[in-house]
Design an enzyme around this catalytic site. Sequence first.
Site, PDB file in Angstrom:
ATOM      1  N   CYS A 133      13.926 -43.869  33.172  1.00 33.74           N
ATOM      2  CA  CYS A 133      14.884 -42.785  32.964  1.00 33.74           C
ATOM      3  C   CYS A 133      14.796 -41.830  34.149  1.00 33.74           C
ATOM      4  O   CYS A 133      13.933 -41.977  35.025  1.00 33.74           O
ATOM      5  CB  CYS A 133      14.570 -42.043  31.663  1.00 33.74           C
ATOM      6  SG  CYS A 133      13.011 -41.126  31.697  1.00 33.74           S
TER       7      CYS A 133
ATOM      8  N   HIS B 213       3.544 -43.146  30.810  1.00 38.68           N
ATOM      9  CA  HIS B 213       2.846 -44.051  29.896  1.00 38.68           C
ATOM     10  C   HIS B 213       3.199 -45.501  30.221  1.00 38.68           C
ATOM     11  O   HIS B 213       3.921 -46.164  29.469  1.00 38.68           O
ATOM     12  CB  HIS B 213       3.192 -43.721  28.445  1.00 38.68           C
ATOM     13  CG  HIS B 213       2.387 -42.606  27.887  1.00 38.68           C
ATOM     14  ND1 HIS B 213       2.811 -41.831  26.819  1.00 38.68           N
ATOM     15  CD2 HIS B 213       1.179 -42.105  28.230  1.00 38.68           C
ATOM     16  CE1 HIS B 213       1.893 -40.917  26.550  1.00 38.68           C
ATOM     17  NE2 HIS B 213       0.901 -41.066  27.393  1.00 38.68           N
TER      18      HIS B 213
ATOM     19  N   HIS C 142       5.280 -35.809  31.064  1.00 34.35           N
ATOM     20  CA  HIS C 142       5.360 -35.307  29.689  1.00 34.35           C
ATOM     21  C   HIS C 142       5.116 -33.804  29.607  1.00 34.35           C
ATOM     22  O   HIS C 142       5.336 -33.192  28.564  1.00 34.35           O
ATOM     23  CB  HIS C 142       4.317 -36.002  28.814  1.00 34.35           C
ATOM     24  CG  HIS C 142       4.488 -37.484  28.751  1.00 34.35           C
ATOM     25  ND1 HIS C 142       3.681 -38.361  29.441  1.00 34.35           N
ATOM     26  CD2 HIS C 142       5.377 -38.251  28.081  1.00 34.35           C
ATOM     27  CE1 HIS C 142       4.065 -39.594  29.195  1.00 34.35           C
ATOM     28  NE2 HIS C 142       5.093 -39.562  28.379  1.00 34.35           N
TER      29      HIS C 142
ATOM     30  N   CYS D  33       9.222 -33.713  33.376  1.00 30.97           N
ATOM     31  CA  CYS D  33      10.619 -34.121  33.229  1.00 30.97           C
ATOM     32  C   CYS D  33      11.491 -32.885  33.024  1.00 30.97           C
ATOM     33  O   CYS D  33      11.150 -32.003  32.220  1.00 30.97           O
ATOM     34  CB  CYS D  33      10.748 -35.050  32.028  1.00 30.97           C
ATOM     35  SG  CYS D  33      12.457 -35.365  31.513  1.00 30.97           S
TER      36      CYS D  33
ATOM     37  N   HIS E 271       0.825 -36.383  20.641  1.00 28.76           N
ATOM     38  CA  HIS E 271       1.479 -36.755  21.899  1.00 28.76           C
ATOM     39  C   HIS E 271       1.380 -35.590  22.884  1.00 28.76           C
ATOM     40  O   HIS E 271       1.554 -34.428  22.507  1.00 28.76           O
ATOM     41  CB  HIS E 271       2.950 -37.109  21.649  1.00 28.76           C
ATOM     42  CG  HIS E 271       3.604 -37.811  22.795  1.00 28.76           C
ATOM     43  ND1 HIS E 271       4.026 -37.154  23.928  1.00 28.76           N
ATOM     44  CD2 HIS E 271       3.891 -39.129  22.994  1.00 28.76           C
ATOM     45  CE1 HIS E 271       4.564 -38.033  24.769  1.00 28.76           C
ATOM     46  NE2 HIS E 271       4.489 -39.236  24.226  1.00 28.76           N
TER      47      HIS E 271
ATOM     48  N   GLU F 248       3.396 -34.491  25.155  1.00 33.06           N
ATOM     49  CA  GLU F 248       4.610 -33.675  25.240  1.00 33.06           C
ATOM     50  C   GLU F 248       4.664 -32.674  24.096  1.00 33.06           C
ATOM     51  O   GLU F 248       5.008 -31.502  24.295  1.00 33.06           O
ATOM     52  CB  GLU F 248       5.870 -34.549  25.211  1.00 33.06           C
ATOM     53  CG  GLU F 248       7.151 -33.725  25.268  1.00 33.06           C
ATOM     54  CD  GLU F 248       8.402 -34.494  24.907  1.00 33.06           C
ATOM     55  OE1 GLU F 248       9.325 -33.893  24.327  1.00 33.06           O
ATOM     56  OE2 GLU F 248       8.461 -35.714  25.205  1.00 33.06           O
TER      57      GLU F 248
ATOM     58  N   SER G 204       3.430 -45.661  24.883  1.00 32.81           N
ATOM     59  CA  SER G 204       4.704 -44.984  25.110  1.00 32.81           C
ATOM     60  C   SER G 204       5.441 -44.758  23.796  1.00 32.81           C
ATOM     61  O   SER G 204       5.853 -45.708  23.127  1.00 32.81           O
ATOM     62  CB  SER G 204       5.584 -45.818  26.069  1.00 32.81           C
ATOM     63  OG  SER G 204       6.905 -45.333  26.097  1.00 32.81           O
TER      64      SER G 204
ATOM     65  N   ASN H 264       8.483 -43.482  23.237  1.00 26.06           N
ATOM     66  CA  ASN H 264       9.890 -43.888  23.209  1.00 26.06           C
ATOM     67  C   ASN H 264      10.021 -45.403  23.124  1.00 26.06           C
ATOM     68  O   ASN H 264      10.954 -45.917  22.524  1.00 26.06           O
ATOM     69  CB  ASN H 264      10.633 -43.317  24.428  1.00 26.06           C
ATOM     70  CG  ASN H 264      10.344 -44.060  25.709  1.00 26.06           C
ATOM     71  OD1 ASN H 264      10.974 -45.065  26.018  1.00 26.06           O
ATOM     72  ND2 ASN H 264       9.392 -43.557  26.483  1.00 26.06           N
TER      73      ASN H 264
END
Length: 365
Positions: free
Chosen positions: A12, A42, A75, A97, A125, A127, A221, A223
């Site tokens: 991404c 990740h 993250h 990000c 996590h 993030e 990861s 996502n």
Amino acid sequence: MDVIRAKTAGFCMGVGLALQKLDTALEQPCEGRTCTLGPIIHNPQVLADYEALGVFCAQDPSQLNATDRVLIRAHGITRQVEEAVRATGADVVDATCPKVKRAQLAIERATRDGEELLLFGEADHPEVRGLVSYAHGPAHVFGSRDELAALHVDPERSYVLASQTTQDRSVFEQLEKELRDRLPRLKVLATICDATRERQEEARSIAARVDAMVVVGGHQSGNTRRLADLAAQSGISTYHIEQAEELRAEDFAGKGRVGLTAGASTPRKLIDATQQWLEQLPDYFRGAPLCAPQTVQPCEQKALPYGTDGKKTFLPSPALAELPFLPPPGPFGHSPYFFLVFVCRRHSFSGKQGIARTLFIMICI
């Protein structure tokens, strides 16, 4: 074997930009080490590539020296950890990000008067830990409807509802609807990344048309795990792998069509290798040997034509290896070109026509 590959599979924008910043840091002279605070993304294969280039992955600010250059992971990190990192005197490069950074600042603004934060995400996590640190008032993290129901909420208080950027938007919208009925003073922040939504929607669409699904990406990861979960919800066999070598041919016996997607931190070479492995299965079932997938070797040096003096600089770059070509750097380095190639790919500017469109855009600027 008919393989339907997701157009959104792979890096991404946030991951690509973070790795580009790391590449730039490696190019520039540094008295000390080039470090990341925690894994920059990740994906263990990408991390191994950068470790081979000399990048040190620090787990704590106490491991940093004043002469080091340290990159904040994609993250993001907590405010407290960032303060500790800057206190070391190291040269800090923020590779968070942009979508995560926007979510951090939105939470900070929305809770300025002490509103309670309700955050939909994985509590452990990195993030999520970073997002929570930006809340001025109390914060509660929940990962499911049951966990939300277990929270004691007061209808008389003000709340802010936000989400980890990679969560399922449809689930979040349902939770929002339920909370609005209970909390009249609820403010909702749109913090889920559009790229996440597009990736998940395409995964659902492909899963509805295939006999099995393969999802490539790091097991750590979030996502990528959610993509695998979404595919499995369609009732088909789903395989979450990091590399094609983890697949077994017998799992695909009798299956004519397979879907292929990947997480936001998965490099293209791993997706290509998986597609290659899947496409040779019909020959294998007819008796041909199953060849090992061919992937680009880690840290393969790529010739990058800088300047007009005929010299070439060889830069071992896992991130830039994702690009079909790289023009000479402009006044802002390679960032504009990297972004334009990313945009062209996201809009299916592929093949000869895609290259022509990309060149036309670059010439225009």
